[in-house]
Design a protein around this motif. Structure first.
Motif: not given
Lengths: 199, 207
Positions: A91-93, A95-96, B6, B9-10, B13, B35, B39, B42, B202
């Motif tokens: 879930r962490y990647p 959520t970013f 999570p 965080i959403v 951000l 940021f 991304i 990631i 999600y």
């Protein structure tokens, strides 16, 4: 000789896909399976060269920006999606990546709503501008479901349906033309490049 | 906590980026650039999901000798061979990787899409058979637009290209504009739902 072999491979696979027009068959299934595999295989080196190398490898190993190790580690958490007990780490990647949705609110409101509304609110100086205005308003009214589409309101929304049908027809026509253009390209390849029947 | 962190965080951000749009201060602009680098670092790992998922689905089919398992072998060979070709010989023009793209992927992809020309024609026939006024309007508009794009249309009547252009510039524009406004409102509403923690799909299932 090499080009002839290449054309033969491309023509064989083209015909394999076209064979679906008759019915589903082993040749089509073979080509379909190959297309899926090759498409995914094609994406991997491209992504590695264009995204992984410039945004992960180069900053860490060449520019010594060691902070990038953190997002790289967060990104690698995606693989835990396939584990039973640690799948929540994936879930962490996500959520970013979802954080950017905050930018989407003003952007979508500006580009898709405000700009479009401004373009629709022009002085009704010609028949066409008037028709565009009527079409936009009646279609928007059609999508307003809090009121039953009956009586005069129903007649107004019906005008919106007609505008939408013409719009969908235009999109349909364009799509057909695009597909036929692709079909012509494939036929030209088979008859020209492969068989040499047309110049 | 596996869902709450999570989600936070959403929300944090997302709220920061809303503020950044309206208050583009240097600090927030620097944070946004920082940021974006994160991304980009990631994102390439997401392809792991696709590769592992495709390999697992097809691997399981082969292992269990499921119906048509032979085609899964073709998929995996295609995947491995193309990826290895890209890594070993590079992705430049003239390499085996580009040969596979030019003579395997591109012809099959184009043919697959061109097949839709036949199915679209059959869909048009079915729409015409529906015999409703709306379906007829759709089909007439489609035929005029199609004829307007080719020289045959102008040969039939000089009005066909003119009408085609008018359909595209007037009723089509009205339809696209109204739909665009609807899509924009929908996107805004969905983004707000995500930002306020109402929409959580999600995050996936499980605890």
């Amino acid at each position: 000789m090499f080009e002839t072999i290449s054309n033969f491979v491309a023509a064989f696979l083209t015909l394999c896909i076209f064979s679906f027009l008759y019915k589903d068959n082993p040749f089509y299934k073979f080509a379909e399976a190959l297309l899926v595999g090759v498409s995914m295989g094609y994406a991997i080196p491209l992504l590695f060269e264009n995204v992984f190398m410039p945004y992960v490898y180069t900053p860490i190993f060449l520019d010594h920006k060691f902070i990038i190790i953190i997002p790289a580690l967060i990104g690698s958490l995606y693989i835990f999606r396939f584990t039973k007990n640690l799948s929540w780490l994936a879930r962490y990647p996500i959520t970013f990546s979802m954080g950017i949705v905050g930018m989407g609110i003003p952007m979508s409101l500006h580009s898709s709503v405000l700009v479009q509304m401004r373009s629709a609110m022009l002085p009704l100086a010609s028949i066409n501008i008037t028709l565009i205005f009527i079409g936009t308003v009646t279609i928007l009214l059609y999508f307003f479901f809090s009121k039953a589409h009956k009586g005069i309101y129903g007649k107004v929304t019906n005008v919106g349906i007609w505008f939408m049908m013409i719009g969908f027809g235009a999109s349909f026509g364009y799509t057909v033309m695009a597909r036929i253009s692709l079909l012509i390209g494939r036929i030209q390849f088979l008859l020209g490049d492969w068989l040499g029947l047309i110049k | 906590m596996k869902r709450q962190i999570p989600l936070m965080i959403v929300v944090i951000l997302g709220s920061m980026f809303v503020v950044h749009t309206f208050v583009p201060h240097k600090i927030s602009a620097d944070f946004f650039d920082w940021f974006q680098d994160w991304i980009k670092a990631i994102s390439p790992f997401a392809i792991l999901l696709g590769v592992i998922s495709l390999s697992m689905v097809n691997g399981t089919k082969i292992k269990r000798k499921a119906p048509n398992w032979q085609y899964s072998v073709v998929t995996l060979i295609g995947l491995a061979f193309t990826a290895i070709a890209g890594f070993v010989w590079g992705t430049q023009t003239g390499t085996p990787y580009m040969w596979l793209f030019k003579n395997v992927q591109m012809p099959m992809g184009a043919t697959m899409f061109s097949l839709l020309a036949f199915y679209i024609a059959s869909a048009a026939y079915k729409a015409f058979r529906a015999r409703s006024t709306e379906a007829t309007v759709l089909l007439i508009a489609a035929v005029i637009v199609m004829l307007g794009q080719v020289s045959l249309g102008a040969m039939i009547s000089k009005w066909i290209p003119i009408t085609s252009k008018w359909i595209l510039n007037v009723p089509n524009l009205a339809a696209k504009r109204a739909i665009m406004i609807g899509v924009g409102l929908g996107m805004t509403a969905t983004s707000l739902k995500i930002l306020l923690g109402i929409e959580r799909t999600y995050l996936g299932g499980g605890k």
